[in-house]
Design a protein around this motif. Structure first.
Motif, PDB file in Angstrom:
ATOM      1  N   GLY A  54       0.705  -1.403  -0.324  1.00  0.00           N
ATOM      2  CA  GLY A  54       0.457  -0.123  -0.395  1.00  0.00           C
ATOM      3  C   GLY A  54       1.132   1.067   0.421  1.00  0.00           C
ATOM      4  O   GLY A  54       2.239   1.409  -0.828  1.00  0.00           O
ATOM      5  N   TRP A  55      -0.186   2.733   0.309  1.00  0.00           N
ATOM      6  CA  TRP A  55       0.851   3.599   0.602  1.00  0.00           C
ATOM      7  C   TRP A  55       0.880   3.964   1.705  1.00  0.00           C
ATOM      8  O   TRP A  55       0.351   3.453   3.130  1.00  0.00           O
ATOM      9  N   TYR A  56       2.141   4.772   1.919  1.00  0.00           N
ATOM     10  CA  TYR A  56       2.952   4.566   3.172  1.00  0.00           C
ATOM     11  C   TYR A  56       2.985   5.849   3.981  1.00  0.00           C
ATOM     12  O   TYR A  56       3.184   6.923   3.170  1.00  0.00           O
ATOM     13  N   ALA A  57       3.340   6.298   5.466  1.00  0.00           N
ATOM     14  CA  ALA A  57       3.486   7.678   6.299  1.00  0.00           C
ATOM     15  C   ALA A  57       3.775   6.560   7.190  1.00  0.00           C
ATOM     16  O   ALA A  57       4.049   5.750   7.530  1.00  0.00           O
ATOM     17  N   VAL A  58       4.854   7.900   7.627  1.00  0.00           N
ATOM     18  CA  VAL A  58       5.416   7.945   8.069  1.00  0.00           C
ATOM     19  C   VAL A  58       5.067   8.402   9.875  1.00  0.00           C
ATOM     20  O   VAL A  58       5.327   9.908   9.641  1.00  0.00           O
ATOM     21  N   LEU A  59       4.733   7.518  10.678  1.00  0.00           N
ATOM     22  CA  LEU A  59       4.197   7.806  11.902  1.00  0.00           C
ATOM     23  C   LEU A  59       5.160   8.226  12.840  1.00  0.00           C
ATOM     24  O   LEU A  59       5.026   9.381  13.637  1.00  0.00           O
ATOM     25  N   SER A  82       8.535  12.728  10.123  1.00  0.00           N
ATOM     26  CA  SER A  82       6.785  12.069  10.299  1.00  0.00           C
ATOM     27  C   SER A  82       6.337  12.790   9.583  1.00  0.00           C
ATOM     28  O   SER A  82       6.384  14.178   9.580  1.00  0.00           O
ATOM     29  N   GLY A  83       5.029  12.123   9.222  1.00  0.00           N
ATOM     30  CA  GLY A  83       4.225  13.152   8.122  1.00  0.00           C
ATOM     31  C   GLY A  83       4.110  12.818   7.260  1.00  0.00           C
ATOM     32  O   GLY A  83       2.998  13.233   6.355  1.00  0.00           O
ATOM     33  N   GLU A  84       5.347  12.179   6.472  1.00  0.00           N
ATOM     34  CA  GLU A  84       5.313  12.589   4.865  1.00  0.00           C
ATOM     35  C   GLU A  84       5.376  11.000   4.240  1.00  0.00           C
ATOM     36  O   GLU A  84       5.208   9.550   5.231  1.00  0.00           O
ATOM     37  N   TRP A  85       4.218  11.085   3.419  1.00  0.00           N
ATOM     38  CA  TRP A  85       4.235   9.831   2.295  1.00  0.00           C
ATOM     39  C   TRP A  85       5.045   8.987   1.631  1.00  0.00           C
ATOM     40  O   TRP A  85       5.928  10.412   0.652  1.00  0.00           O
ATOM     41  N   ALA A 103      15.611   2.228   8.051  1.00  0.00           N
ATOM     42  CA  ALA A 103      15.288   3.161   9.661  1.00  0.00           C
ATOM     43  C   ALA A 103      16.300   3.656   9.847  1.00  0.00           C
ATOM     44  O   ALA A 103      17.535   3.002  10.530  1.00  0.00           O
ATOM     45  N   LEU A 104      16.681   5.291   9.990  1.00  0.00           N
ATOM     46  CA  LEU A 104      17.514   5.933  10.684  1.00  0.00           C
ATOM     47  C   LEU A 104      17.208   5.884  12.186  1.00  0.00           C
ATOM     48  O   LEU A 104      18.281   6.365  12.539  1.00  0.00           O
ATOM     49  N   GLU A 108       8.078   3.911  13.035  1.00  0.00           N
ATOM     50  CA  GLU A 108       6.633   3.213  12.533  1.00  0.00           C
ATOM     51  C   GLU A 108       5.699   4.590  11.518  1.00  0.00           C
ATOM     52  O   GLU A 108       5.704   5.468  11.328  1.00  0.00           O
ATOM     53  N   LEU A 109       5.522   3.288  10.749  1.00  0.00           N
ATOM     54  CA  LEU A 109       5.246   2.831   9.198  1.00  0.00           C
ATOM     55  C   LEU A 109       3.475   3.097   9.199  1.00  0.00           C
ATOM     56  O   LEU A 109       3.304   1.991  10.253  1.00  0.00           O
TER      57      LEU A 109
END
Length: 231
Positions: A54-59, A82-85, A103-104, A108-109
């Protein structure tokens, strides 16, 4: 005024205009469909050449997008906070993921599954407007990265990595110098020198794991200085 949702997923979704444009029943169904992935610092969250869920966002956390260029070498494209898709291209084209997502820091995505993505793109104008804005933004980033890799010195590449093109939400960036080096695609020593040079110019200030952009105009001037010299 209604209180903010306690659930971090619900809280994130309610910041999105397209989610708020959905009927209540559709919002609830979407919250049920999305899921999260967690990864420790330094691990691969999403490997290349696998089917896209699917489409991912950085939580929360920080990731970088990179690809293998052979002989054990990797090419980093950009960092995402955080907040970027990301990953809309693979969903739209229904193809395996082309890049590794690393992951740097502990991360959580959120994943919006393919089925829900396609349903929203078929029937939600607000979702499509948001998607077009993201695609346009990614195109600008891609062109800047291509140019930076070909023509720019370390200070210019670091300035680009700190610019509003990549960090439009805040000018106080909680990034370590290792993270900046990884995102800019250079050694820590080279990034350290470039950051210190930018600080001496009064463009940024450096403190423990934090970079504050003091002057966006000056940062842009650094990015464009070679272009002006060649004009």
């Amino acid at each position: 005024m209604f209180p903010a949702p306690a659930n971090p997923i619900a809280r994130f979704l309610t910041t999105l205009a397209w989610f708020n444009a959905l009927p209540a029943q559709a919002q609830q169904a979407l919250q049920t469909a999305v899921f999260t992935l967690r990864a420790r610092k330094g691990t691969t969250v999403l490997p290349a050449n696998e089917p896209v869920q699917g489409w991912y966002a950085v939580l929360s956390g920080l990731v970088k997008i990179e690809s293998s260029v052979g002989a054990g070498r990797c090419s980093t494209f950009l960092g995402l906070a955080s907040g970027e898709w990301f990953g809309e291209g693979a969903v739209l084209k229904n193809e395996p993921r082309r890049y590794n997502v690393i992951a740097l820091r502990d991360t959580e995505l959120l994943c919006l599954p393919n089925e829900q993505f396609r349903s929203l793109s078929a029937g939600c104008m607000a979702f499509n407007q948001f998607l077009v804005e993201r695609l346009n933004h990614k195109l600008g980033q891609a062109m800047a990265i291509i140019e930076a890799g070909r023509t720019r010195n370390p200070e210019q590449r670091v300035a680009l990595s700190l610019s509003r093109l990549f960090w439009s939400r805040t000018r106080q960036l909680d990034l370590t110098q290792d993270e900046v080096a990884s995102i800019a695609g250079m050694s820590r020593q080279t990034a350290n020198r470039a950051l210190n040079n930018l600080q001496q110019l009064g463009v940024i200030s450096l403190s423990m794991n934090r970079i504050t952009v003091l002057d966006d105009t000056a940062l842009t001037d650094v990015m464009l200085s070679r272009d002006r010299d060649q004009a």
